[in-house]
Scaffold this motif. Structure first.
Motif, PDB file in Angstrom:
ATOM      1  N   ALA A 138     -18.700  -9.192  19.911  1.00 20.87           N
ATOM      2  CA  ALA A 138     -17.251  -9.293  20.099  1.00 20.87           C
ATOM      3  C   ALA A 138     -16.835 -10.730  20.379  1.00 20.87           C
ATOM      4  O   ALA A 138     -15.832 -11.220  19.842  1.00 20.87           O
ATOM      5  N   LEU A 139     -17.579 -11.425  21.228  1.00 23.78           N
ATOM      6  CA  LEU A 139     -17.261 -12.823  21.499  1.00 23.78           C
ATOM      7  C   LEU A 139     -17.388 -13.670  20.241  1.00 23.78           C
ATOM      8  O   LEU A 139     -16.542 -14.533  19.961  1.00 23.78           O
ATOM      9  N   ASP A 140     -18.435 -13.430  19.456  1.00 20.53           N
ATOM     10  CA  ASP A 140     -18.621 -14.186  18.216  1.00 20.53           C
ATOM     11  C   ASP A 140     -17.480 -13.940  17.231  1.00 20.53           C
ATOM     12  O   ASP A 140     -17.126 -14.819  16.448  1.00 20.53           O
ATOM     13  N   ASP A 202     -18.006 -19.192  26.825  1.00 22.86           N
ATOM     14  CA  ASP A 202     -19.209 -19.699  26.159  1.00 22.86           C
ATOM     15  C   ASP A 202     -20.437 -19.528  27.044  1.00 22.86           C
ATOM     16  O   ASP A 202     -21.537 -19.230  26.547  1.00 22.86           O
ATOM     17  N   ALA A 203     -20.267 -19.711  28.345  1.00 16.79           N
ATOM     18  CA  ALA A 203     -21.394 -19.502  29.262  1.00 16.79           C
ATOM     19  C   ALA A 203     -21.808 -18.035  29.282  1.00 16.79           C
ATOM     20  O   ALA A 203     -23.005 -17.711  29.337  1.00 16.79           O
ATOM     21  N   MET A 204     -20.838 -17.131  29.223  1.00 15.95           N
ATOM     22  CA  MET A 204     -21.157 -15.706  29.133  1.00 15.95           C
ATOM     23  C   MET A 204     -21.956 -15.404  27.870  1.00 15.95           C
ATOM     24  O   MET A 204     -22.951 -14.685  27.897  1.00 15.95           O
ATOM     25  N   ARG A 205     -21.490 -15.975  26.758  1.00 18.40           N
ATOM     26  CA  ARG A 205     -22.184 -15.714  25.484  1.00 18.40           C
ATOM     27  C   ARG A 205     -23.628 -16.181  25.541  1.00 18.40           C
ATOM     28  O   ARG A 205     -24.536 -15.531  24.980  1.00 18.40           O
ATOM     29  N   ALA A 206     -23.882 -17.286  26.225  1.00 25.11           N
ATOM     30  CA  ALA A 206     -25.251 -17.810  26.315  1.00 25.11           C
ATOM     31  C   ALA A 206     -26.179 -16.873  27.069  1.00 25.11           C
ATOM     32  O   ALA A 206     -27.403 -16.887  26.853  1.00 25.11           O
ATOM     33  N   ASP A 211     -31.069  -6.810  25.039  1.00 32.56           N
ATOM     34  CA  ASP A 211     -30.465  -5.563  24.572  1.00 32.56           C
ATOM     35  C   ASP A 211     -29.963  -4.690  25.716  1.00 32.56           C
ATOM     36  O   ASP A 211     -29.268  -3.699  25.468  1.00 32.56           O
ATOM     37  N   ALA A 212     -30.313  -5.036  26.947  1.00 35.66           N
ATOM     38  CA  ALA A 212     -29.942  -4.194  28.079  1.00 35.66           C
ATOM     39  C   ALA A 212     -28.461  -4.337  28.398  1.00 35.66           C
ATOM     40  O   ALA A 212     -27.837  -5.355  28.071  1.00 35.66           O
ATOM     41  N   PRO A 213     -27.895  -3.330  29.057  1.00 40.21           N
ATOM     42  CA  PRO A 213     -26.499  -3.453  29.480  1.00 40.21           C
ATOM     43  C   PRO A 213     -26.327  -4.587  30.485  1.00 40.21           C
ATOM     44  O   PRO A 213     -27.231  -4.916  31.258  1.00 40.21           O
ATOM     45  N   VAL A 214     -25.139  -5.201  30.462  1.00 41.94           N
ATOM     46  CA  VAL A 214     -24.777  -6.233  31.426  1.00 41.94           C
ATOM     47  C   VAL A 214     -23.581  -5.726  32.211  1.00 41.94           C
ATOM     48  O   VAL A 214     -22.927  -4.758  31.820  1.00 41.94           O
ATOM     49  N   ARG A 215     -23.291  -6.396  33.306  1.00 46.24           N
ATOM     50  CA  ARG A 215     -22.205  -5.963  34.181  1.00 46.24           C
ATOM     51  C   ARG A 215     -21.096  -7.011  34.185  1.00 46.24           C
ATOM     52  O   ARG A 215     -21.363  -8.193  34.450  1.00 46.24           O
ATOM     53  N   LEU A 216     -19.903  -6.553  33.906  1.00 44.39           N
ATOM     54  CA  LEU A 216     -18.730  -7.411  33.905  1.00 44.39           C
ATOM     55  C   LEU A 216     -17.849  -7.015  35.079  1.00 44.39           C
ATOM     56  O   LEU A 216     -17.541  -5.837  35.267  1.00 44.39           O
ATOM     57  N   GLU A 226     -22.999 -10.454  34.893  1.00 42.41           N
ATOM     58  CA  GLU A 226     -24.369 -10.403  35.421  1.00 42.41           C
ATOM     59  C   GLU A 226     -25.269  -9.748  34.395  1.00 42.41           C
ATOM     60  O   GLU A 226     -24.934  -8.713  33.811  1.00 42.41           O
ATOM     61  N   THR A 227     -26.432 -10.356  34.192  1.00 46.33           N
ATOM     62  CA  THR A 227     -27.443  -9.785  33.322  1.00 46.33           C
ATOM     63  C   THR A 227     -28.803 -10.045  33.953  1.00 46.33           C
ATOM     64  O   THR A 227     -29.226 -11.203  34.079  1.00 46.33           O
ATOM     65  N   GLY A 228     -29.466  -8.969  34.366  1.00 41.64           N
ATOM     66  CA  GLY A 228     -30.738  -9.140  35.066  1.00 41.64           C
ATOM     67  C   GLY A 228     -30.529  -9.906  36.349  1.00 41.64           C
ATOM     68  O   GLY A 228     -29.697  -9.540  37.177  1.00 41.64           O
ATOM     69  N   ASP A 229     -31.250 -11.010  36.497  1.00 40.11           N
ATOM     70  CA  ASP A 229     -31.110 -11.824  37.703  1.00 40.11           C
ATOM     71  C   ASP A 229     -30.270 -13.074  37.456  1.00 40.11           C
ATOM     72  O   ASP A 229     -30.279 -14.008  38.251  1.00 40.11           O
ATOM     73  N   ARG A 230     -29.540 -13.090  36.356  1.00 33.75           N
ATOM     74  CA  ARG A 230     -28.712 -14.244  36.030  1.00 33.75           C
ATOM     75  C   ARG A 230     -27.236 -13.858  36.100  1.00 33.75           C
ATOM     76  O   ARG A 230     -26.870 -12.720  35.844  1.00 33.75           O
ATOM     77  N   GLU A 231     -26.411 -14.847  36.440  1.00 39.97           N
ATOM     78  CA  GLU A 231     -24.976 -14.596  36.558  1.00 39.97           C
ATOM     79  C   GLU A 231     -24.210 -15.857  36.190  1.00 39.97           C
ATOM     80  O   GLU A 231     -24.656 -16.979  36.462  1.00 39.97           O
TER      81      GLU A 231
END
Length: 362
Positions: A138-140, A202-206, A211-216, A226-231
């Motif tokens: 979607a971002l792309d 752009d930082a979100m896209r990076a 393939d796992a779900p992320v949290r917005l 948030e994705t895994g241990d990164r935010e």
């Protein structure tokens, strides 16, 4: 004598613009090779091309430009000054009229709480889960259409619009608009919107590499992914985004399926025309003129093909939209020459982009 390429370089007009002004009888070559058709210009025409370029940037009609150049060539200073003064008066009157209309519009805006915008329907914190590949796609699909004009900061980001089980992403710079959708879970409240600035988007896209779900999360003026241990997180833009739902309701046009690679090659190698309008790039830019043939094929029109149903669009913007479409085949929807061109995915009617038509000179 100068070739058309040399004339373009020395006179400040593009090759396609010189061809257009030749056909319009405004700046006719001194000699045309009867065998090859090559155009050749005399040295005195370099100055005329410079005058022509200035007059067009000032918005003078072609009919007046013809007279100015005729007076210029004949050293008729009184005629030239008269035409320049008359055009300047028209511009001044037009500016005065515009100021009056804008003043009335501002008075109307002062009496409305949120003019021409979609209100944020919720200020409560919202947290949803979304599949990383869907959000990345979607971002792309919309990033190319985001604005960069500092005078319109509300367009300098991507709208995140959460409603029901959908997250819609929208970007526009006035000349193009892109919409995409991703499915979300965990939201059953009212509609919530946040305009995410481009660096944060752009930082979100990076982060969206798995393939796992992320949290917005949207909480007041803060948005985080948030994705895994990164935010990555930051503040949303403090501006309301235009009501995009009012912008995408177009009259039905003719939908034609095109092979993206073949159509891209046709655009890149095919004929172009030049728009000398000041938008969207602030100067001349290449246009592709498209029309649908009787056998439902989209063709790029040659210089002499001035079909009444042809639609002219910024060629670079169209190439960007084809890339963002991210499909081997795409649907082009062409309506009237004054209606936006729509680029849609055959398998997803919720992801599309619109390109504003450009008026052809003359």
């Amino acid at each position: 004598m100068r070739s058309i390429g040399e004339m373009a370089r020395d006179g400040g007009l593009s090759v396609s613009a010189l061809r257009f002004y030749d056909r319009a009888g405004v700046l006719v070559p001194a000699w045309v090779d009867p065998v090859s058709g090559y155009r050749w210009y005399g040295p005195e025409q370099v100055a005329e091309a410079g005058v022509l370029a200035r007059l067009r940037r000032a918005g003078m009609p072609l009919a007046d430009i013809r007279l100015v150049l005729a007076g210029w060539a004949g050293a008729d200073a009184d005629l030239v000054r008269g035409l320049l003064d008359a055009h300047l008066r028209r511009l001044g009157q037009g500016l005065s009229d515009a100021r009056g209309e804008f003043s009335a519009l501002r008075a109307l805006l002062d009496h409305r709480e949120n003019p021409m915008t979609s209100p944020r329907t919720s200020t409560a914190a919202v947290r949803v889960a979304v599949a990383a590949p869907e959000l990345a796609a979607a971002l792309d699909a919309v990033r190319f259409a985001a604005g960069t004009d500092p005078e319109l900061p509300m367009l300098g980001g991507v709208l995140f619009d959460v409603e029901g089980g959908e997250l819609r992403l929208v970007a526009t710079d006035r000349y193009r608009l892109a919409v995409a959708r991703a499915r979300v879970t965990g939201h059953d409240g009212p509609r919530t919107q946040a305009v995410v600035p481009l660096p944060l988007a752009d930082a979100m896209r990076a982060l969206l590499t798995g393939d796992a779900p992320v949290r917005l999360a949207v909480d007041g003026d803060r948005v985080a992914l948030e994705t895994g241990d990164r935010e990555t997180a930051g503040q949303v833009l403090g501006h309301e985004f235009p009501d995009y739902r009012r912008l995408v309701g177009l009259p039905d046009g003719r939908r034609v399926l095109v092979g993206t690679a073949a159509f891209r090659a046709e655009l890149e190698d095919g004929p172009v025309r030049t728009s000398e309008a000041g938008e969207p790039s602030g100067g001349p830019h290449d246009l592709s003129v498209l029309r649908v043939t009787d056998d439902a094929t989209v063709v790029v029109c040659d210089d002499g093909d001035d079909h009444q149903d042809a639609v002219a669009v910024n060629r670079a913007f169209l190439l960007h939209a084809l890339t963002a479409g991210a499909r081997d085949e795409l649907l082009l929807e062409l309506g009237a020459p004054t209606a936006p061109l729509a680029i849609r995915r055959p398998d997803d009617d919720h992801t599309f982009s619109l390109l504003m038509p450009v008026r052809l000179d003359g």
